[in-house]
Design a protein around this motif. Sequence first.
Motif, PDB file in Angstrom:
ATOM      1  N   ALA A 211       3.049  -0.501   8.847  1.00 24.62           N
ATOM      2  CA  ALA A 211       3.761   0.513   8.056  1.00 24.62           C
ATOM      3  C   ALA A 211       5.037  -0.079   7.462  1.00 24.62           C
ATOM      4  CB  ALA A 211       4.088   1.726   8.923  1.00 24.62           C
ATOM      5  N   GLU A 212       5.628  -1.029   8.174  1.00 24.77           N
ATOM      6  CA  GLU A 212       6.854  -1.671   7.683  1.00 24.77           C
ATOM      7  C   GLU A 212       6.574  -2.450   6.397  1.00 24.77           C
ATOM      8  OE1 GLU A 212      10.540  -4.401   9.410  1.00 24.77           O
ATOM      9  OE2 GLU A 212       8.771  -4.065  10.639  1.00 24.77           O
ATOM     10  N   LYS A 213       5.468  -3.210   6.400  1.00 22.22           N
ATOM     11  CA  LYS A 213       5.125  -3.990   5.200  1.00 22.22           C
ATOM     12  C   LYS A 213       4.703  -3.062   4.054  1.00 22.22           C
ATOM     13  CE  LYS A 213       3.318  -8.061   5.713  1.00 22.22           C
ATOM     14  NZ  LYS A 213       2.378  -9.158   6.015  1.00 22.22           N
ATOM     15  N   PHE A 214       3.972  -2.004   4.396  1.00 21.18           N
ATOM     16  CA  PHE A 214       3.569  -1.015   3.398  1.00 21.18           C
ATOM     17  C   PHE A 214       4.805  -0.439   2.706  1.00 21.18           C
ATOM     18  CE2 PHE A 214       2.700   3.383   2.173  1.00 21.18           C
ATOM     19  CZ  PHE A 214       1.488   3.289   1.495  1.00 21.18           C
ATOM     20  N   THR A 215       5.817  -0.104   3.508  1.00 19.29           N
ATOM     21  CA  THR A 215       7.068   0.458   2.969  1.00 19.29           C
ATOM     22  C   THR A 215       7.759  -0.535   2.038  1.00 19.29           C
ATOM     23  OG1 THR A 215       7.378   1.798   4.954  1.00 19.29           O
ATOM     24  CG2 THR A 215       9.329   1.422   3.599  1.00 19.29           C
ATOM     25  N   GLN A 216       7.804  -1.808   2.458  1.00 27.57           N
ATOM     26  CA  GLN A 216       8.465  -2.824   1.641  1.00 27.57           C
ATOM     27  C   GLN A 216       7.731  -3.018   0.316  1.00 27.57           C
ATOM     28  OE1 GLN A 216      11.524  -4.208   2.364  1.00 27.57           O
ATOM     29  NE2 GLN A 216      11.270  -4.733   0.217  1.00 27.57           N
ATOM     30  N   GLN A 217       6.402  -2.990   0.361  1.00 22.11           N
ATOM     31  CA  GLN A 217       5.619  -3.119  -0.871  1.00 22.11           C
ATOM     32  C   GLN A 217       5.908  -1.947  -1.810  1.00 22.11           C
ATOM     33  OE1 GLN A 217       1.576  -3.291   0.350  1.00 22.11           O
ATOM     34  NE2 GLN A 217       1.800  -5.215   1.435  1.00 22.11           N
ATOM     35  N   TYR A 218       6.009  -0.751  -1.224  1.00 22.68           N
ATOM     36  CA  TYR A 218       6.288   0.435  -2.044  1.00 22.68           C
ATOM     37  C   TYR A 218       7.657   0.314  -2.721  1.00 22.68           C
ATOM     38  CZ  TYR A 218       7.710   5.115  -3.337  1.00 22.68           C
ATOM     39  OH  TYR A 218       8.193   6.185  -4.035  1.00 22.68           O
ATOM     40  N   ILE A 219       8.660  -0.116  -1.952  1.00 17.32           N
ATOM     41  CA  ILE A 219      10.014  -0.292  -2.500  1.00 17.32           C
ATOM     42  C   ILE A 219       9.988  -1.304  -3.646  1.00 17.32           C
ATOM     43  CG2 ILE A 219      12.342  -1.167  -1.982  1.00 17.32           C
ATOM     44  CD1 ILE A 219      11.904  -0.024   0.892  1.00 17.32           C
ATOM     45  N   ASP A 220       9.260  -2.416  -3.431  1.00 13.63           N
ATOM     46  CA  ASP A 220       9.150  -3.445  -4.476  1.00 13.63           C
ATOM     47  C   ASP A 220       8.463  -2.882  -5.720  1.00 13.63           C
ATOM     48  OD1 ASP A 220      10.346  -5.238  -2.807  1.00 13.63           O
ATOM     49  OD2 ASP A 220       8.490  -6.234  -2.187  1.00 13.63           O
TER      50      ASP A 220
END
Length: 475
Positions: A211-220
Amino acid sequence: MDNTAESVWSNCLAFIKDNIQPQAYKTWFEPIQAVKLSGNALSIQVPSKFFYEWLEEHYVKILKVSLTKELGEDAKLVYVIKMENTYGNKQPFTEKIPSANRTAVKSQDVDVPFNNKSPELKNPFVIPGIRNVKIESQLNPSYTFENFLEGDSNRLARNAGIAVANKPGGTSFNPLLIFGGVGLGKTHLAHAIGVDIKDKYPEKTVLYISAEKFTQQYIDSVKKNNRNDFIHFYQIIDVLIIDDVQFLSGKTGTQDVFFHIFNHLHQNGKQVVLTSDKAPVDMQDIEQRLLSRFKWGLSAELQTPDFETRVSILKNKLYRDGVEMPEDIIEYVAKHIKTNVRELEGAIISLIAQSSFNRKEITINLAKDIVEKFVKNTKREVSIDYIQKVVSDYFQMDVSTLQSKTRKRHIVQARQLAMFFAKKYTKASLASIGSQIGQRDHATVLHACKTVDNLSSTDKQFRKYVEDLAKKLSL
């Protein structure tokens, strides 16, 4: 023969379909529309800039071959990118993109590779391993059902996982939410489901992501104005496995986009698997509409394994590693490390290593030394209540005083320090920290953390407070 854009592109598609995987064809070629044919230049419309870049990076050769077969060696390809503006007006405008570089020419031969892309033009989702025509699943093949031993503590979750792997998207376990404490095997079981699905259904697109990586991808994707591409990417996944979904706590933007992705996948019979350290009912700062969807399927808990299961786990680990160990030593380790499968396996690995490196026989005394050191050195996560007590004791005040509404400077500073260390030493969200330390909101906690950082660098006495408390809390 009277060629039209549609007939030329239809012939190209027939050739391409025979030469790439069905999932790749469905994802990257079915959405393309032929627009016009002008001489030996075919114009095709693609849904987005990302789509165009992906085609250029991965399919430029097959496009070249297929188009040359239809239009000869001088064939050219022009991309027309359909754009949606930010005002909600759905009328597309078109932009001609040369297929090789960004110079001011109308089009160029498709066989010139697109090598000069700047980093921001690459895959906006930054998922490591996406290459060629397949989306790499990010699964760890060593995590299987075979080495996830069944016991009373995990029977429901394991059997539900097997059912999902046998019929992804076709059971009532959608989503399957696996929850439990640290080191009990949530990630192992999530990977095992994905690995088994890939074995049984190799054509399915399976993706494991934290979920952490998913969140970072969304922010990017928001930063790069690629939000729609981000959503489109996740909507083509057949089996989406998201680890540590509690990390979405307090992140309203990510929760909103995940809500839409989840709905699309669920409605289209795709499988969603989630893991969390908490049951849905205990998750804080997750939107109700999302929590209600988590409860649609099955929530299965992984509990602390009983003694017999712990012994079985150790024996299985030793068998897989080809190591023999006396029964009384196995039972000693299982008896003294009770709460965490990861620690249990870690202790047995340390015991084998110590024996091998120091050429010592594996004895009960050696096991006692290893277990004692292992348990002592295992970092525990302190609770917010414990942090408040340590800070209150340090400043010689009651916890109720620390939580009070008073604006007296020394009490405010104590409260800010408690918030600062709660953010540092726990996984709780800012909103959760605020609610537990005097019913404050997340903005207050954020302000407190910034204040502590600033004062630490400018106020010598305050820096000593931080250092002293850090020592007390890290013991």
